[in-house]
Design a protein around this motif. Structure first.
Motif, mmCIF file in Angstrom:
data_model
loop_
_atom_site.group_PDB
_atom_site.id
_atom_site.type_symbol
_atom_site.label_atom_id
_atom_site.label_comp_id
_atom_site.label_asym_id
_atom_site.label_seq_id
_atom_site.Cartn_x
_atom_site.Cartn_y
_atom_site.Cartn_z
ATOM 1 N N SER A 198 -7.080 -0.910 -1.147
ATOM 2 C CA SER A 198 -7.141 -0.031 -2.304
ATOM 3 C C SER A 198 -5.972 -0.259 -3.252
ATOM 4 C CB SER A 198 -7.154 1.438 -1.853
ATOM 5 O OG SER A 198 -5.985 1.746 -1.125
ATOM 6 N N ILE A 199 -4.884 -0.852 -2.734
ATOM 7 C CA ILE A 199 -3.702 -1.165 -3.542
ATOM 8 C C ILE A 199 -3.250 -2.577 -3.189
ATOM 9 C CG2 ILE A 199 -1.333 -0.496 -4.126
ATOM 10 C CD1 ILE A 199 -1.953 2.295 -3.153
ATOM 11 N N ARG B 284 -1.132 -0.772 -12.582
ATOM 12 C CA ARG B 284 -0.187 0.332 -12.667
ATOM 13 C C ARG B 284 1.261 -0.126 -12.762
ATOM 14 N NH1 ARG B 284 -0.537 4.290 -7.887
ATOM 15 N NH2 ARG B 284 1.623 4.728 -8.414
ATOM 16 N N PRO C 253 -1.425 9.232 -7.669
ATOM 17 C CA PRO C 253 -2.186 8.695 -6.540
ATOM 18 C C PRO C 253 -2.935 7.425 -6.918
ATOM 19 C CG PRO C 253 -2.602 11.048 -6.841
ATOM 20 C CD PRO C 253 -1.865 10.572 -8.059
ATOM 21 N N ASN C 254 -2.809 6.406 -6.111
ATOM 22 C CA ASN C 254 -3.563 5.167 -6.248
ATOM 23 C C ASN C 254 -3.780 4.760 -7.707
ATOM 24 O OD1 ASN C 254 -3.596 4.975 -3.499
ATOM 25 N ND2 ASN C 254 -5.697 5.659 -3.260
ATOM 26 N N GLY C 255 -5.050 4.540 -8.112
ATOM 27 C CA GLY C 255 -5.330 4.033 -9.445
ATOM 28 C C GLY C 255 -5.782 5.092 -10.420
ATOM 29 N N GLU C 256 -5.330 6.330 -10.282
ATOM 30 C CA GLU C 256 -5.756 7.396 -11.187
ATOM 31 C C GLU C 256 -5.007 7.359 -12.519
ATOM 32 O OE1 GLU C 256 -6.089 11.243 -9.354
ATOM 33 O OE2 GLU C 256 -6.672 10.336 -7.451
ATOM 34 N N ALA D 295 0.817 -1.213 0.000
ATOM 35 C CA ALA D 295 0.000 0.000 0.000
ATOM 36 C C ALA D 295 0.841 1.249 0.000
ATOM 37 C CB ALA D 295 -0.935 -0.016 1.205
ATOM 38 N N GLY E 269 -12.961 4.313 -5.691
ATOM 39 C CA GLY E 269 -12.955 3.037 -5.001
ATOM 40 C C GLY E 269 -13.994 2.071 -5.555
ATOM 41 N N ALA F 89 -4.336 -0.815 -8.370
ATOM 42 C CA ALA F 89 -4.956 0.074 -7.397
ATOM 43 C C ALA F 89 -6.348 0.465 -7.857
ATOM 44 C CB ALA F 89 -4.097 1.327 -7.188
ATOM 45 N N GLU F 90 -7.254 0.636 -6.899
ATOM 46 C CA GLU F 90 -8.589 1.122 -7.189
ATOM 47 C C GLU F 90 -8.529 2.575 -7.656
ATOM 48 O OE1 GLU F 90 -10.960 0.615 -3.725
ATOM 49 O OE2 GLU F 90 -10.884 -1.576 -3.771
ATOM 50 N N ASP F 91 -9.497 2.961 -8.493
ATOM 51 C CA ASP F 91 -9.550 4.352 -8.909
ATOM 52 C C ASP F 91 -9.979 5.244 -7.744
ATOM 53 O OD1 ASP F 91 -12.353 4.155 -8.697
ATOM 54 O OD2 ASP F 91 -12.622 3.840 -10.839
#
Length: 293
Positions: A227-228, A258, A80-83, A20, A278, A273-275
Motif C-alpha cells: 500500500s506504500i 506524497r 494516513p496512507n494516500g489520502e 510502509a 486501495g 501510497a494507495e488511496d
C-alpha cells in the motif's frame, strides 16, 4: 498518461527499497551549510506548515538573501496512507523560494497533516534560467506537459504543478529526460474525478552544465501487494543533491505521490501510497536525484 516509464532515464541506477512506516514530522525552518561545491554557497532551507485538516495546503520556503533556488523537495506528513497527495512542487517568485502544495482525496481525512518544503539555494550559477510550459486546460482523466532547457543548458531542478482541479487531480510524475535537458510533469484525476478544466505545468531550473552534474535514479518493482512504497537513492561520492524528482508508474490516480523528499546526507526518496480504497493495479515508484559537485 498514467505511466511514464518510456521517459525514464538510464543514466545511473541507485538502490531501491520499500517503506510502509509513517513519515517523520518536519520541524521549524533551518538553514544548513553544505560541503564545498562548484555551485558556491549551497545551503538547504526548510519550512513546515502548521498541522491541520484542510482540503488543500501549501508551504513556501524562501532562500537566504542574495541566493537563488536551484531545486527543491517536499513531503506530506501525518496523513494516513494516500489520502493526501502532492499537487505542486516547484521554484517560485523568480527563484526566491520553493513551494510545495498538497490536497486531500475526495474522501478527505480528519488527521492533522503538514506540508514541508525544502529548497536548495546558492549564489547564482552561470546561465541560471527558469522555464515552464503549461498544457492547455481541459477535463480528461490524465494530462501531461514538458519543458526543455535552452540549447547548451541542463536541468538542475525540476517542478510540476496541477491547477484548476481543486484536489481532484494530483501529480503523478516529475521526470527528467535521458539527456538531462527536459522535464515532463504528469497528473491524473483521482477516483472521484472532476468535470473542471484543469492543467498541468512542467517547470525546470536550467544552468550551464557544472562539474559532476548527473541524474541518479532508483525504483521499486511493479507490485499490487503493497500500500506504500519508497525508492531511496544517494548522490555519487563527491557530489551534492540539488533537486529531487520522481514518479508513480501504473497507479492511474489510485496511488498518490506524497513525497519527493530530501532525507539529508544527499539522499533523495520518492514515496507513494494507495488511496483509502486501495487498488489491485500493478504500480511502482521511481526517484530521480539531480546531483552535482
Amino acid at each position: 498518461m498514467g505511466d511514464t516509464s518510456h521517459m525514464r532515464t538510464t543514466l545511473r541506477r541507485g538502490l531501491a527499497g520499500l517503506g510502509a512506516g509513517a513519515l517523520l514530522l518536519g520541524g521549524a525552518q533551518i538553514v544548513t551549510q553544505s560541503a564545498a561545491s562548484a555551485l558556491p554557497g549551497l545551503v538547504r532551507t526548510t519550512a513546515t506548515s502548521a498541522p491541520g485538516s484542510t482540503v488543500e495546503k501549501s508551504q513556501t520556503v524562501n532562500c537566504p538573501k542574495g541566493k537563488k533556488v536551484l531545486g527543491g523537495a517536499g513531503r506530506v506528513d501525518g496523513a494516513p496512507n494516500g489520502e493526501v497527495g502532492l499537487t505542486f512542487s516547484s521554484p517560485v517568485n523568480g527563484g526566491a523560494g520553493f513551494t510545495v502544495s498538497a490536497a486531500e482525496d475526495a474522501d478527505g481525512t480528519t488527521a492533522n497533516w503538514t506540508v514541508t518544503a525544502i529548497a536548495f539555494c546558492s549564489n547564482e550559477p552561470a546561465g541560471l534560467q527558469y522555464v515552464q510550459h503549461t498544457f492547455t486546460a481541459g477535463s480528461t482523466k490524465s494530462r501531461w506537459s514538458s519543458i526543455t532547457c535552452p540549447k547548451g543548458k541542463k536541468v538542475l531542478g525540476a517542478g510540476g504543478r496541477v491547477s484548476g482541479a481543486k484536489g481532484r487531480a494530483v501529480l503523478t510524475g516529475v521526470v527528467p529526460s535521458e539527456d538531462g535537458r527536459t522535464i515532463t510533469a504528469t497528473a491524473y484525476e483521482d477516483e472521484a474525478g472532476t468535470t473542471a478544466n484543469w492543467s498541468v505545468t512542467a517547470l525546470a531550473t536550467c544552468v550551464k552544465p557544472s562539474k559532476g552534474l548527473e541524474i541518479v535514479q532508483a525504483g521499486t518493482a511493479q507490485s499490487s501487494d503493497v500500500s506504500i512504497a519508497a525508492a531511496p537513492l544517494s548522490c555519487p561520492e563527491g557530489t551534492r543533491l540539488h533537486g529531487v524528482a520522481g514518479e508513480v508508474g501504473g497507479g492511474n490516480g489510485e496511488v498518490r505521490l506524497r513525497a519527493l523528499d530530501d532525507d539529508g546526507d544527499d539522499t533523495a526518496t520518492a514515496r507513494a501510497a494507495e488511496d483509502a480504497n486501495g487498488t489491485d493495479r500493478m504500480w511502482s515508484v521511481r526517484t530521480y536525484g539531480i546531483c552535482a559537485a
